[in-house]
Scaffold this active site. Structure first.
Site, short mmCIF file in Angstrom:
data_model
loop_
_atom_site.label_atom_id
_atom_site.label_comp_id
_atom_site.label_asym_id
_atom_site.label_seq_id
_atom_site.Cartn_x
_atom_site.Cartn_y
_atom_site.Cartn_z
N ASP A 10 0.87 -1.19 0.00
CA ASP A 10 0.00 0.00 0.00
C ASP A 10 0.90 1.24 0.00
OD1 ASP A 10 -2.50 1.51 0.28
OD2 ASP A 10 -1.80 1.98 2.29
N SER A 11 0.29 2.40 -0.20
CA SER A 11 1.06 3.64 -0.16
C SER A 11 1.51 3.97 1.26
CB SER A 11 0.20 4.80 -0.68
OG SER A 11 -0.94 4.95 0.13
N GLY A 43 -3.16 9.00 -4.13
CA GLY A 43 -4.46 9.27 -4.76
C GLY A 43 -4.57 10.54 -5.57
N CYS A 73 -4.21 -1.62 -1.96
CA CYS A 73 -4.33 -0.17 -2.17
C CYS A 73 -5.30 0.00 -3.33
CB CYS A 73 -2.96 0.41 -2.54
SG CYS A 73 -3.00 2.14 -3.05
N GLU A 151 -2.88 9.11 8.08
CA GLU A 151 -1.42 8.91 8.20
C GLU A 151 -0.86 9.71 9.37
OE1 GLU A 151 1.03 7.06 6.45
OE2 GLU A 151 -0.61 5.99 5.47
N CYS A 185 -10.87 3.02 -0.50
CA CYS A 185 -9.46 3.28 -0.16
C CYS A 185 -9.20 2.48 1.11
CB CYS A 185 -9.25 4.77 0.08
SG CYS A 185 -7.67 5.14 0.87
N HIS A 187 -7.25 2.81 3.46
CA HIS A 187 -7.02 3.56 4.70
C HIS A 187 -8.33 3.75 5.50
CE1 HIS A 187 -3.10 4.77 3.08
NE2 HIS A 187 -2.83 5.40 4.21
#
Ligand code: DGL
Length: 271
Positions: A10-11, A43, A73, A151, A185, A187
């Site tokens: 994932d990012s 994104g 992701c 994040e 997403c 996240h």
């Protein structure tokens, strides 16, 4: 049987939502995780850039000797067909699994979708849903500010900043009366409680990473490549070591991961 690890990418922190599901469904599997924390968020970047980053991550995980890769992701999953062409091992994303789960859940054929700007722009969720359940209405909204707040650890159920953002992003989707919402997403399940509170208890939330992890279990079973081990190991690589990764990741996974996070120069693995 195959005791090589599964590669997850994932990012940043988002793919941990898939890792959590893998460790719960498949406790014997080992996981090598790569979070591209030096380049998050993905994104808002161009398709070409995401393609390059995804190729690099696949090459790195392959070098680690994984048996297959889950691109956990949503944004990177939009370029998967191209990125994984010559991968030489099975690589799956989260989009089709999330769409399958959503069409099974909806009763009124109105599905909401929140994801990154790049994922929404790809049109892939709508395309998959139209094939799986023709006539379904999809209400989508790009939420570019959610990845940075997550994040940065703003994940508490009462966090005022995150609550305001979620409320603003979800208002038009709520107004359409959807009964199912895809968290496109990976996240977003980290702030699932805030999203559920905003949408109300009657709306089913579809966690894209978890949906993909559960399809991964089927794929391992079908190919006879489940791990024979009773307990797998987790190892984490990142492209930069931000303070938040281990802290927020440990809170989310419910176990300390700080000592298992290593920095890697990700550009060096693509030939
Ligand atoms: N978890 C990623 C996704 O599923 C976040 C992308 C980003 O870094 O913006 O799309």
């Amino acid at each position: 049987m195959d005791n090589r690890p599964i590669g997850v990418f994932d990012s940043g922190l988002g793919g941990l939502t898939a890792v959590k599901e893998i460790t719960s469904l498949l406790p014997g599997e080992s996981v090598i995780y790569f979070g591209d924390t030096g380049r998050v968020p993905y994104g808002t970047r161009s398709r070409q850039t995401i393609l390059q980053y995804t190729r690099e991550a696949i090459a790195f995980l392959k070098f680690q000797g994984v048996k297959r890769i889950l691109v956990a992701c949503g944004t990177a999953s939009t370029v998967l067909e191209e990125a994984a062409v010559d991968a030489g091992l099975p690589v799956t994303g989260v989009i089709t699994a999330a769409c399958r789960k959503a069409v099974m859940a909806t009763k009124n054929q109105k599905i909401g979708l929140i994801a990154t700007a790049r994922s929404i722009r790809s049109g892939l969720y709508e395309k998959n849903i139209a094939t799986l359940l023709p006539g379904t209405q999809v209400e989508s909204m790009a939420c570019p500010l959610l990845v940075p707040v997550i994040e940065n650890g703003r994940i508490g159920i009462d966090d005022p900043v995150t609550k305001i953002l979620v409320s603003e992003y979800l208002a038009p989707i709520k107004a359409q009366g959807v009964d199912t919402l895809i968290l496109g997403c990976t996240h977003y399940p980290i702030i699932r409680d805030i999203i559920q509170a905003e949408m109300g208890p009657d709306v089913t939330l579809v966690d894209a990473g978890a949906a993909a992890a559960s399809e991964l279990r089927e794929a391992l079973r079908e190919s006879g490549t489940l791990s024979p081990s009773p307990r797998g190991e987790l190892k984490f690589f990142v492209s930069d070591i931000p303070e938040g990764f281990a802290t927020v990741g440990s809170v989310f996974l419910g176990r300390s991961i700080g000592e298992r996070v290593e920095k890697v120069s990700i550009q060096h693995y693509v030939k």
